[in-house]
Write a protein that holds these residues in place. Structure first.
Motif, PDB file in Angstrom:
ATOM      1  N   THR A  72     -14.908  -0.091  12.070  1.00 10.14           N
ATOM      2  CA  THR A  72     -15.400  -0.765  10.692  1.00 10.14           C
ATOM      3  C   THR A  72     -16.720  -1.618  10.864  1.00 10.14           C
ATOM      4  OG1 THR A  72     -13.817  -2.639  11.083  1.00 10.14           O
ATOM      5  CG2 THR A  72     -13.411  -0.799   9.169  1.00 10.14           C
TER       6      THR A  72
ATOM      7  N   ALA B 114     -14.903 -10.254  11.372  1.00  8.29           N
ATOM      8  CA  ALA B 114     -16.098  -9.099  11.246  1.00  8.29           C
ATOM      9  C   ALA B 114     -17.341  -9.425  10.865  1.00  8.29           C
ATOM     10  CB  ALA B 114     -15.475  -8.033  10.334  1.00  8.29           C
TER      11      ALA B 114
ATOM     12  N   LEU C  94       0.397  -5.200   9.807  1.00  7.96           N
ATOM     13  CA  LEU C  94      -0.073  -5.871   8.614  1.00  7.96           C
ATOM     14  C   LEU C  94      -0.326  -4.796   7.704  1.00  7.96           C
ATOM     15  CD1 LEU C  94      -2.051  -9.087   8.852  1.00  7.96           C
ATOM     16  CD2 LEU C  94       0.005  -9.065   7.863  1.00  7.96           C
TER      17      LEU C  94
ATOM     18  N   TRP D  88       6.073  -8.246   5.007  1.00  4.18           N
ATOM     19  CA  TRP D  88       4.601  -8.324   5.025  1.00  4.18           C
ATOM     20  C   TRP D  88       4.333  -9.943   4.665  1.00  4.18           C
ATOM     21  CZ3 TRP D  88       1.881 -10.217   0.921  1.00  4.18           C
ATOM     22  CH2 TRP D  88       0.453 -10.377   1.027  1.00  4.18           C
TER      23      TRP D  88
ATOM     24  N   PRO E 271     -15.722  -4.737  -0.522  1.00  6.92           N
ATOM     25  CA  PRO E 271     -15.692  -4.282   0.653  1.00  6.92           C
ATOM     26  C   PRO E 271     -14.572  -4.617   1.570  1.00  6.92           C
ATOM     27  CG  PRO E 271     -17.439  -6.111   0.309  1.00  6.92           C
ATOM     28  CD  PRO E 271     -16.729  -5.945  -0.868  1.00  6.92           C
ATOM     29  N   PHE E 272     -14.103  -5.600   1.226  1.00 13.17           N
ATOM     30  CA  PHE E 272     -12.723  -6.128   2.126  1.00 13.17           C
ATOM     31  C   PHE E 272     -11.727  -6.270   1.333  1.00 13.17           C
ATOM     32  CE2 PHE E 272     -16.455  -8.426   4.405  1.00 13.17           C
ATOM     33  CZ  PHE E 272     -16.302  -7.630   5.747  1.00 13.17           C
ATOM     34  N   GLY E 273     -11.682  -5.788   0.014  1.00 15.80           N
ATOM     35  CA  GLY E 273     -10.667  -5.550  -0.753  1.00 15.80           C
ATOM     36  C   GLY E 273     -10.538  -7.034  -1.349  1.00 15.80           C
ATOM     37  N   ASP E 274      -9.455  -7.357  -2.193  1.00 15.80           N
ATOM     38  CA  ASP E 274      -9.112  -8.576  -2.901  1.00 15.80           C
ATOM     39  C   ASP E 274      -7.808  -8.846  -3.071  1.00 15.80           C
ATOM     40  OD1 ASP E 274      -9.838 -10.953  -4.222  1.00 15.80           O
ATOM     41  OD2 ASP E 274     -11.354  -9.915  -5.312  1.00 15.80           O
TER      42      ASP E 274
ATOM     43  N   GLY F  53     -10.541  -3.035  13.305  1.00 15.17           N
ATOM     44  CA  GLY F  53     -11.786  -3.792  13.620  1.00 15.17           C
ATOM     45  C   GLY F  53     -12.922  -3.265  14.268  1.00 15.17           C
TER      46      GLY F  53
ATOM     47  N   THR G  18     -20.469  -1.002  10.369  1.00 15.17           N
ATOM     48  CA  THR G  18     -21.358  -1.913   9.449  1.00 15.17           C
ATOM     49  C   THR G  18     -22.815  -2.497  10.084  1.00 15.17           C
ATOM     50  OG1 THR G  18     -19.267  -2.587   8.276  1.00 15.17           O
ATOM     51  CG2 THR G  18     -21.398  -3.954   8.410  1.00 15.17           C
TER      52      THR G  18
ATOM     53  N   ARG H 280       2.373 -12.149   7.180  1.00 18.38           N
ATOM     54  CA  ARG H 280       0.821 -12.375   6.591  1.00 18.38           C
ATOM     55  C   ARG H 280       0.965 -14.071   6.693  1.00 18.38           C
ATOM     56  NH1 ARG H 280      -4.007  -9.942   4.519  1.00 18.38           N
ATOM     57  NH2 ARG H 280      -5.420 -11.829   4.057  1.00 18.38           N
TER      58      ARG H 280
ATOM     59  N   CYS I 273      -8.589  -8.045   3.528  1.00 16.94           N
ATOM     60  CA  CYS I 273      -8.764  -7.845   4.866  1.00 16.94           C
ATOM     61  C   CYS I 273      -8.569  -9.280   5.668  1.00 16.94           C
ATOM     62  CB  CYS I 273      -9.955  -7.444   5.487  1.00 16.94           C
ATOM     63  SG  CYS I 273     -10.375  -7.504   6.913  1.00 16.94           S
TER      64      CYS I 273
ATOM     65  N   ARG J 106       0.805  -1.177   0.043  1.00 19.32           N
ATOM     66  CA  ARG J 106      -0.070  -0.005  -0.094  1.00 19.32           C
ATOM     67  C   ARG J 106       0.876   0.992   0.041  1.00 19.32           C
ATOM     68  NH1 ARG J 106      -2.658  -3.334   3.829  1.00 19.32           N
ATOM     69  NH2 ARG J 106      -4.187  -4.167   2.861  1.00 19.32           N
TER      70      ARG J 106
ATOM     71  N   THR K 137     -14.295   1.501   3.896  1.00 14.48           N
ATOM     72  CA  THR K 137     -12.876   2.085   3.498  1.00 14.48           C
ATOM     73  C   THR K 137     -12.853   2.885   1.962  1.00 14.48           C
ATOM     74  OG1 THR K 137     -12.815  -0.048   2.739  1.00 14.48           O
ATOM     75  CG2 THR K 137     -11.539   0.641   4.733  1.00 14.48           C
TER      76      THR K 137
ATOM     77  N   ARG L 220      -3.822  -9.170  -0.252  1.00 12.35           N
ATOM     78  CA  ARG L 220      -3.739  -8.317   0.792  1.00 12.35           C
ATOM     79  C   ARG L 220      -5.283  -8.000   1.466  1.00 12.35           C
ATOM     80  NH1 ARG L 220       1.556  -4.707   1.824  1.00 12.35           N
ATOM     81  NH2 ARG L 220       0.659  -4.773   3.965  1.00 12.35           N
TER      82      ARG L 220
ATOM     83  N   ARG M 240      -2.700   0.996  -3.567  1.00 10.49           N
ATOM     84  CA  ARG M 240      -1.403  -0.003  -3.741  1.00 10.49           C
ATOM     85  C   ARG M 240      -0.485   1.182  -4.383  1.00 10.49           C
ATOM     86  NH1 ARG M 240      -4.394  -2.757  -1.484  1.00 10.49           N
ATOM     87  NH2 ARG M 240      -4.999  -4.996  -2.043  1.00 10.49           N
TER      88      ARG M 240
END
Ligand code: HEM
Length: 494
Positions: free
Chosen positions: A304, A445, A117, A125, A431-434, A301, A308, A129, A439, A101, A365, A437, A370
Motif C-alpha cells: 500500500t 503510512a 486486526l 477485534w 482512502p483509509f476507510g472510516d 503496509g 502510494t 484494537r 486503517c 468485515r 484498496t 475500523r 462489512r
C-alpha cells in the motif's frame, strides 16, 4: 435468482422509480441491481482478469444513481452503498451492527490471518484494537522517526547512484517500504536498498505475491467466497514466507527479552503487550497473536505504502509545475529546521496536499467491506437487510464522482488546501476507510510516504520518458492498483 432472496424492501416502488431506465438493470425485491452473469455474478470480467476491480467498481457506481445497488459477487448477494448519509450509518453511527468485515477467518487452517486486526471479529477485534491503538499514536510513531530517516538516506543514496538513469519506481519504492516496515515491525535492517539481492525482498514479494494467479485467487476467495477458503484450506499469505517471517520475529523478541534491548519500534511495543498480558485481561497475547500483528503490519503496509509513493512520483513527473512547487515547500521547511526533522515534515503542508490527492486518485484498496450483524432497516428508505448481508463500499466510485470531486481525472492537490478540504462531503473520501475500523497504520503510512518524497525531491527531479506509460494501464490480475509494465521515470539531480 429469486430463490436467493437477498434483499427485502418495504418501499419497493420508491427505489424502483429511481433507477435510470437506460441502464441494464433488474430489480430483486426492490433493490436496483446489476444483472448477474452466469456463475460469476457482476464480477465475471474481474474473475477472468479482463478488467481491474477498480474499473469494475467505478462502472457499477456510475451505472446507478440510487443510494444503494444490489450486485452478486459469484453467488454472494452484496449491497453496494453509494449514499454518504447511509455510509455514515454503516461506518460510524450504527457501527455495532456492521462491526465485522465479511472476510474468511478459520483459526484451525490459518491462525495468523485469524488473529490479525483485519480479520478479527466482534469482541476479539474490540479487545485487540484497544490494545493496538496506543501503538500507533503520533507520539509512538515519532519515536520511530529516526528509523525512517535512516531508510530515507538509503533511498536518496540509491537515487544518487542512478542519477540520469531511468528507474522503475515501483521496484525502488518497494525496497524502501520493505526496509522501513521490516526495521519497525521486525527490528532488523533488511537492506533491500543497499543490496539488490536481498533475500528479505524475495520473501516480502512471496508473502502476498500479487503476480501469482494462485495467491490472487486465494485473496479473492477470502473476500468474496469465504466458503471456498474452508473447503480448500486456503491461507491469506504464503505459508512458507509467513513461517520464515514468524521465525525472524520470534528470534528478535527473544533477543530483546534476554538482552533488554530498547529500539522504540513496533516490536518493542508488541513485546511489552505480551509481557504485560495477564490471564485476567480481556485479551491475552501469546506468540501466535503477537507475530500475527507484526506479519499483518508487514503485509498491509508495504505494498500500500510503496504503491502510494509510486503513484505520487508518477503524477509529479506528469505535472512538473506541481513538482516544482512541492520541491520549494520541501526545501523551505528543510532549511528552516536545518534537517528533515519530524517537525519539518509535519510543516510541509503542500506535501500533505499532494499525498491526499494521490490517495484520492489512486485509492489502493478500491472498496471497503462489512457484514451486517443483525436484521437492519435503513430508516431513510425503509430498506431492510438480513443478518449476514455483505456490504461493499465503492471507494473508487466515490473518489471519481464529479459531484464530490469535479474533474476527477485531474490531479489537483488544491482539493486538499485548508480552505477546500473542509468542503469535502463527509464519507466521500475514504482512502483509509472510516469509523472505528479505519486503517490503524494511517499516520505511519503518511509519514513513511512523506519522508520518501521529501528525501527524493529535495535534490532530484522525476521525469517522464518514452518508456513511461500514459495513461496507466492497470494490471487486471493485481488486487491493488498496479501498472502493467511498472512505472518508468528518469531521475535527474537539480
Ligand atoms: C498508504 C497506505 C495504506 C492504505 C491506503 C491503507 C488502507 C487501509 C484501508 C482502506 C483499510 C480498511 C479500513 C476500513 O475498513 O474502514 C485498512 C485497514 C488496516 N490497515 Fe491500512 N492502509 C495503509 C497502510 C497501512 C500500514 C502501514 C499499516 C500497518 C503498519 C496498516 C495496517 C492496517 C490494519 C491492521 C488494518 C485493519 C484495521 C482494523 O480492522 O481494525 N495499513 N488500511
Amino acid at each position: 435468482m429469486r430463490h436467493l432472496r437477498p434483499f427485502c424492501n418495504r418501499e419497493k416502488e420508491m427505489v424502483q422509480s429511481e433507477v435510470n431506465s437506460e441502464t441494464q438493470v433488474s430489480v430483486i425485491y426492490g433493490v436496483p441491481n446489476e444483472k448477474p452473469f452466469f456463475i460469476f455474478g457482476s464480477f465475471y470480467d474481474v474473475a477472468l482478469r479482463k478488467k481491474h476491480i477498480f474499473h469494475k467498481i467505478r462502472e457499477i457506481y456510475n451505472k446507478f444513481s440510487t443510494p444503494y445497488v444490489g450486485i452478486y459477487i459469484f453467488n454472494q448477494p452484496t449491497l453496494v452503498i453509494r449514499s454518504p448519509e447511509l455510509l455514515k450509518k454503516v461506518l460510524v453511527k450504527d457501527f455495532d451492527k456492521f462491526i465485522n468485515r465479511k472476510v474468511a477467518a478459520n483459526e484451525a487452517v490459518d491462525p495468523i490471518s485469524f488473529h490479525t486486526l483485519f480479520s478479527s471479529k466482534n469482541d476479539n477485534w474490540r479487545n485487540l484494537r484497544a490494545k493496538m491503538s496506543p501503538v500507533f499514536t503520533s507520539g509512538k510513531i515519532k519515536l520511530m522517526f529516526p528509523l525512517m530517516k535512516e531508510c530515507g538516506s538509503d533511498l536518496v543514496n540509491y537515487i544518487k547512484k542512478h542519477n540520469g538513469e531511468v528507474i522503475e519506481a515501483r521496484e525502488v519504492t518497494k525496497k524502501y517500504a520493505v526496509d522501513i516496515i521490516f526495521s519497525c515491525a521486525f527490528g532488523i535492517n533488511s537492506y533491500c536498498l543497499k543490496n539488490d539481492n536481498s533475500g528479505i525482498l524475495q520473501i516480502a514479494t512471496q508473502l502476498v505475491d500479487f503476480n501469482s494467479v494462485k495467491r490472487n485467487i486465494s485473496i479473492f476467495c477470502f473476500f468474496f467466497m469465504p466458503k471456498l477458503v474452508d473447503i480448500f484450506r486456503l491461507t491469506f499469505a504464503d505459508k512458507q514466507a509467513s513461517d520464515y517471517l514468524m521465525n525472524i520475529f520470534n528470534t528478535t523478541m527473544e533477543e530483546r527479552r534476554k538482552n533488554a534491548i530498547v529500539r522504540n519500534d513496533l516490536i518493542d511495543m508488541l513485546h511489552n503487550l505480551k509481557e504485560n498480558s495477564t490471564d485476567k485481561s480481556d485479551y491475552t497475547f501469546d506468540d501466535i497473536k503477537v507475530a500475527a500483528q507484526a506479519l499483518s503490519f508487514f503485509s498491509a503496509g508495504n505494498d500500500t505504502t510503496s504503491l502510494t509513493i509510486t503513484f505520487a512520483l508518477y503524477e509529479l513527473a506528469l505535472n512538473t509545475d506541481i513538482q516544482d512547487r512541492l520541491r520549494e515547500d520541501i526545501r523551505k521547511h528543510h532549511d528552516a529546521h536545518g534537517d528533515f526533522t519530524y517537525e519539518a515534515i509535519q510543516d510541509m503542508k503542500y506535501l500533505d496536499m499532494v499525498l491526499c490527492e494521490t490517495l484520492r486518485k489512486y485509492p489502493l484498496t478500491n472498496f471497503l467491506n462489512r457484514e451486517c450483524e443483525t436484521k437492519y432497516t435503513f430508516e431513510e428508505s425503509g430498506l431492510t437487510i438480513d443478518k449476514g448481508t455483505s456490504i461493499l463500499i465503492p471507494v473508487a466510485g466515490l473518489h471519481y464522482d464529479e459531484e464530490y470531486f469535479p474533474n476527477p481525472e485531474k490531479f489537483d492537490p488544491e482539493r486538499f488546501s485548508d480552505e477546500n478540504k473542509s468542503k469535502i462531503v463527509a464519507y466521500t473520501y475514504l482512502p483509509f476507510g472510516d469509523g472505528p475500523r479505519v486503517c490503524i497504520g494511517q499516520r505511519f503510512a503518511m509519514l513513511v510516504s512523506k519522508v520518501s518524497l521529501a528525501y527524493i525531491l529535495k535534490d532530484f527531479a522525476v521525469k517522464k520518458t518514452n518508456s513511461t506509460t500514459v495513461p496507466l494501464q492497470l494490471d487486471p490480475g493485481a488486487i491493488f492498483l498496479a501498472n502493467k509494465n511498472g512505472v518508468h521515470l528518469k531521475v535527474d539531480k537539480v
